[in-house]
Scaffold this active site. Sequence first.
Site, mmCIF file in Angstrom:
data_model
loop_
_atom_site.group_PDB
_atom_site.id
_atom_site.type_symbol
_atom_site.label_atom_id
_atom_site.label_comp_id
_atom_site.label_asym_id
_atom_site.label_seq_id
_atom_site.Cartn_x
_atom_site.Cartn_y
_atom_site.Cartn_z
ATOM 1 C CB THR A 275 -27.782 -28.237 21.121
ATOM 2 O OG1 THR A 275 -26.799 -28.749 20.226
ATOM 3 C CG2 THR A 275 -27.619 -26.732 21.189
ATOM 4 C CB THR B 35 -24.176 -26.918 21.377
ATOM 5 O OG1 THR B 35 -24.034 -28.297 21.052
ATOM 6 C CG2 THR B 35 -23.249 -26.115 20.491
ATOM 7 N N GLY C 280 -30.997 -29.843 18.707
ATOM 8 C CA GLY C 280 -31.348 -30.860 17.735
ATOM 9 C C GLY C 280 -30.506 -30.910 16.482
#
Length: 603
Positions: free
Chosen positions: A414, A432, A501
């Site tokens: 992302t 993302t 993440g």
Amino acid sequence: MRRSFRTVAVLATAAAVAAVAVVPAAGEPEVGARAAAPPPKRPEAVGHGGAVASADEYATEIGLAVLRRGGNAVDAAVATAAALGVTEPYSNGIGGGGFLVHYEAATGEVHTVDGRETAPASAGEDLFLEDGQPIPFDEAVTSGLSVGVPGTPLTWQRVLDRWGSRDLAQLLRPAEILARRGFVVDENFHRQTAANQERFAAFPATRELFLPDGRPPEIGTVLRNPDLAETYRILGTHGVEAFYQGEIAEDIVSSVREPQVDPGADRVVRPGGMTTDDLAAHTAPDRPSTRLDYRGYEVYGMAPPGSGGTTVGEALNILETVDLAGMDESSYLHWLLESSRVAFADRNRWVGDPDFTDVPTGELLSDAFAADRACLISPDRALTSPVPAGDPRASTPCGTDGGQVEPGREGMSTTHLTTADRWGNVVSYTLTIEQTGGNGMVVPGRGFLLNNELTDFSFSPVTPGEPDPNLPGPRKRPRSSMAPTIVLHDGKPLLATGSPGGTTIITTVLGILTQRLDREASLLEAVAAPRASQRNTATTLAETTFVDLPAVDGLLDRGHRFDTTSGIGMASGVEFLPDGRLVAVAEPTRQGGGAAAVVWPSP
């Protein structure tokens, strides 16, 4: 299909490459010339007039140029995001979605926009089931089944209509030029391409785009994407309606319903059920922001279907019951890990799409519930996961009567950007396409990858007999961990931050906030600090640099156990200093580091 992404080089100086943000291309680059140097990449910048921090130097330079020309934070965020779609196409792009949090200086209000992808109308709870069993996760990722209706283009148009000072065409033009001229391949881009080589090779359009000459582009070469440049031009000329209706929409649907797979590829690629009606019906609605008071600071985040605001918020409320500032380092880290362990138990049980599920957002963020959950935590011993959820609607001290729901698997790839302007407006924006490389399929002739966001749904009730608010459904949005955050002090912006993440986003943001607000770290120190991520699992995922900390001995004595990884997250942020200056901060080392800049740097 024409070749849409060529390996070339450009005769230009670093300044000329940086100028891509503000001037039109003078012509096509000369094939065989030496590659141009990218703009400067700095992890911190201090000064006045506005700030941009992102994962990429080209994108930060483009956003900064918008601010220099009088644009505001929203304008700069859109321009930066469009550029990230060129240079970080495996992490984000117009084939995906995101969450945007905006502080409006004129009113002092914080707004949040839900640009999350949605499932097609044909999706049911059995979306990822065959013969009653979940299909393999990797096969779900690389398929038409996993593609949600993209929300990014609509998000850009919505925020510009409400708060922007430039039109979409102006803000897409620099990224269009960047896509035509190309960017210099760095080690991180090369590594990500190599990791996806077998998957990308299965799709002719993706192979043509990202595997020139059949292999990952070499570090130092310049990659161009004229198809994406043309798509940006179309959106700038005709508006985002050209994405959600007409030929682009038809091309997206065709890619989802009839994936173009190389006949020689040994890969099962299931089709999806998206239609042009799904695209035409898509919305990017406002959501009430999450808000909590933390030690005199007002912390704003993204409400469901995002779990970032509620989970970061619950953990902060738990931590407010103890004195983090007065603790030794090992005790601080213990409480940080335990608070996120407990908050994730509640996230997994209660958070889903509020249009389909009655999410108890207010109760999850209440001080009373936090106190009841904090009583589970011992200062001397780690909890054993999975910790059962509490019931925020009928909370009791140390209560664990909410059942257990295991977390799903969110992609780690992302991106996050943060902008601020001379008027005090702030944007924290996370976007993302889910996995690194999304679902692996480039829309032929359009130059962008599709997302695999629907794999954020639970494939089946992960704990039999327990309710799961995150099962698929028609036009439903999967739960997300993206956590763009803005912190105010006395009603004025203090800082904004966020990170990529997957589910580790939540723990990264929680760590940054507590390092900065409780432990007297600078924002750069907080972003750079070694990380560990406890998400109600038996072991905690930790960076090797974290495990090497002296304080970890005290965690091991308390029963914490760790699995190691090289890196977690790639955060960025902006802080307002008491003297009126801004500090822009980007990741200094992880994944090659990001880029921070201000309009007028301090001497």
